[in-house]
Design a protein around this motif. Structure first.
Motif, mmCIF file in Angstrom:
data_model
loop_
_atom_site.group_PDB
_atom_site.id
_atom_site.type_symbol
_atom_site.label_atom_id
_atom_site.label_comp_id
_atom_site.label_asym_id
_atom_site.label_seq_id
_atom_site.Cartn_x
_atom_site.Cartn_y
_atom_site.Cartn_z
ATOM 1 N N PHE A 93 0.855 -1.184 0.000
ATOM 2 C CA PHE A 93 0.000 0.000 0.000
ATOM 3 C C PHE A 93 0.894 1.238 0.000
ATOM 4 C CE2 PHE A 93 -2.725 -3.300 1.814
ATOM 5 C CZ PHE A 93 -3.874 -3.131 1.057
ATOM 6 N N SER A 94 0.774 2.039 -1.054
ATOM 7 C CA SER A 94 1.690 3.156 -1.238
ATOM 8 C C SER A 94 1.547 4.232 -0.171
ATOM 9 C CB SER A 94 1.485 3.779 -2.623
ATOM 10 O OG SER A 94 0.155 4.263 -2.759
ATOM 11 N N SER A 95 0.372 4.325 0.452
ATOM 12 C CA SER A 95 0.142 5.375 1.451
ATOM 13 C C SER A 95 0.579 4.963 2.848
ATOM 14 C CB SER A 95 -1.338 5.756 1.473
ATOM 15 O OG SER A 95 -2.138 4.630 1.820
ATOM 16 N N LEU A 96 1.049 3.704 3.000
ATOM 17 C CA LEU A 96 1.483 3.208 4.307
ATOM 18 C C LEU A 96 2.994 3.035 4.320
ATOM 19 C CD1 LEU A 96 -1.193 0.425 5.006
ATOM 20 C CD2 LEU A 96 -1.271 2.841 5.665
ATOM 21 N N THR A 97 3.591 3.209 5.476
ATOM 22 C CA THR A 97 5.022 2.947 5.615
ATOM 23 C C THR A 97 5.277 1.450 5.551
ATOM 24 O OG1 THR A 97 4.953 2.752 8.019
ATOM 25 C CG2 THR A 97 5.272 4.973 7.108
ATOM 26 N N VAL A 98 6.551 1.093 5.494
ATOM 27 C CA VAL A 98 6.935 -0.320 5.513
ATOM 28 C C VAL A 98 6.372 -1.004 6.751
ATOM 29 C CG1 VAL A 98 8.916 -1.851 5.870
ATOM 30 C CG2 VAL A 98 8.995 -0.091 4.084
ATOM 31 N N ALA A 99 6.577 -0.402 7.916
ATOM 32 C CA ALA A 99 6.082 -1.008 9.152
ATOM 33 C C ALA A 99 4.570 -1.151 9.131
ATOM 34 C CB ALA A 99 6.528 -0.174 10.349
ATOM 35 N N GLN A 100 3.875 -0.141 8.652
ATOM 36 C CA GLN A 100 2.414 -0.198 8.609
ATOM 37 C C GLN A 100 1.918 -1.265 7.651
ATOM 38 O OE1 GLN A 100 1.773 3.908 7.605
ATOM 39 N NE2 GLN A 100 1.441 4.536 9.743
ATOM 40 N N ASN A 101 2.622 -1.451 6.527
ATOM 41 C CA ASN A 101 2.257 -2.520 5.596
ATOM 42 C C ASN A 101 2.365 -3.885 6.259
ATOM 43 O OD1 ASN A 101 1.702 -2.153 2.497
ATOM 44 N ND2 ASN A 101 3.019 -0.438 3.065
ATOM 45 N N VAL A 102 3.426 -4.097 7.038
ATOM 46 C CA VAL A 102 3.630 -5.393 7.689
ATOM 47 C C VAL A 102 2.676 -5.558 8.879
ATOM 48 C CG1 VAL A 102 5.328 -6.895 8.793
ATOM 49 C CG2 VAL A 102 6.037 -5.388 6.924
ATOM 50 N N GLU A 103 2.366 -4.458 9.554
ATOM 51 C CA GLU A 103 1.450 -4.501 10.691
ATOM 52 C C GLU A 103 0.025 -4.841 10.277
ATOM 53 O OE1 GLU A 103 1.352 -0.946 13.084
ATOM 54 O OE2 GLU A 103 3.507 -0.656 12.788
ATOM 55 N N LEU A 104 -0.350 -4.471 9.071
ATOM 56 C CA LEU A 104 -1.749 -4.543 8.657
ATOM 57 C C LEU A 104 -2.396 -5.903 8.887
ATOM 58 C CD1 LEU A 104 -3.887 -2.640 7.455
ATOM 59 C CD2 LEU A 104 -3.254 -3.501 5.199
ATOM 60 N N PRO A 105 -1.823 -7.007 8.381
ATOM 61 C CA PRO A 105 -2.470 -8.307 8.628
ATOM 62 C C PRO A 105 -2.461 -8.703 10.104
ATOM 63 C CG PRO A 105 -0.346 -8.599 7.527
ATOM 64 C CD PRO A 105 -0.644 -7.139 7.505
ATOM 65 N N ILE A 106 -1.454 -8.267 10.856
ATOM 66 C CA ILE A 106 -1.403 -8.592 12.283
ATOM 67 C C ILE A 106 -2.579 -7.957 13.008
ATOM 68 C CG2 ILE A 106 -0.052 -8.346 14.406
ATOM 69 C CD1 ILE A 106 2.474 -8.286 12.627
#
Length: 256
Positions: A93-106
């Protein structure tokens, strides 16, 4: 021991075009299974069907003994928690940071605090060989190799037992591709993963595969790498015994 993934009699057709015509496939727990095939052979269609994203015209798909075909979205949640997927272009997701992208499914699947979700995300980011400084970057700031690793970190977010990789080394230079292959093998061994990889990269196939499945004529021929290389099927011989195939096996490609 029952296969961790079992596909039986799979038929996928789109109008008059039959992509899969009774395809069978069994993937064993703990192996790296590479899927190859020519353009239009239905590699991506097969992946989407195994993931429960597409309903086939006929046949069944079982993951850890659970039927995937014709299940409701709600019934598939428990199955989807058992696998992670890395799509070809990362699908970050281009609007999310790397950490936020990885956090999303968690955060989507588990009732955890924001702080714990961040800690778990940072752990996955480090697992794929990235430093914590990458966590605050946005996808547009990443190189192609970093994008692949972030997508892999997100695929590992829920501690899956099965990892699906769609053309994981496409677009990478040979050195970066080799490093990514080694990372996959390291994670597969360390975490006890079953890896299902769609790839056209012959170097990757020779580096990582335990067994190979080749989609030809709407069905699948499977075997060890040695068995597939020795197959008499014309497409398989052309693919594995052409100049690129000989180079991947370390054979001379010319008389010079």
């Amino acid at each position: 021991m029952a296969p961790v993934i079992e596909v039986q009699g799979l038929v996928n057709r789109f109008g008059r075009q039959v992509v899969h015509d009774g395809l069978d496939l069994a993937i064993r727990s703990g192996e790296v299974f590479c899927i190859v095939g020519g353009s239009g052979s239905g590699k991506s269609v097969l992946l989407r069907t195994m993931l429960g994203l597409q309903r086939p015209s006929a046949g069944s798909v079982r993951i850890e003994g659970r039927e995937v075909v014709r299940q409701s979205a709600q019934a598939l949640i428990a199955v989807k928690r058992r696998y992670g997927v890395m799509f070809q272009r990362g699908a970050l997701f281009s609007s999310l940071t790397v950490a936020q992208n990885v956090e999303l499914p968690i955060r989507e699947h588990f009732a955890v605090t924001r702080e714990l979700a961040r800690e778990l995300a940072l752990l996955r980011i480090r697992m794929v060989g990235l430093g914590v400084e990458a966590a605050s970057k946005y996808p547009a700031e990443l190189s192609g190799g970093m994008t692949k690793r972030v997508a892999l970190a997100r695929a590992l977010a829920l501690d899956p037992v099965i990892l699906f990789l769609d053309e994981p080394t496409s677009g990478l230079d040979p050195i970066s591709a080799a490093a990514f292959d080694e990372l996959v093998l390291e994670l597969q061994r360390g975490l006890g993963l079953t890896v299902v990889m769609i790839t056209h990269d012959l170097d990757t196939i020779f580096r990582v595969s335990n067994r190979v499945g080749v989609i030809v004529d709407g069905r699948m021929i499977t075997g060890t790498l040695e068995e597939i290389v020795d197959s008499a099927h014309p497409w398989i011989r052309q693919y594995f015994h052409g100049e690129r195939g000989r180079a991947s096996r370390g054979e001379a490609t010319s008389d010079g």
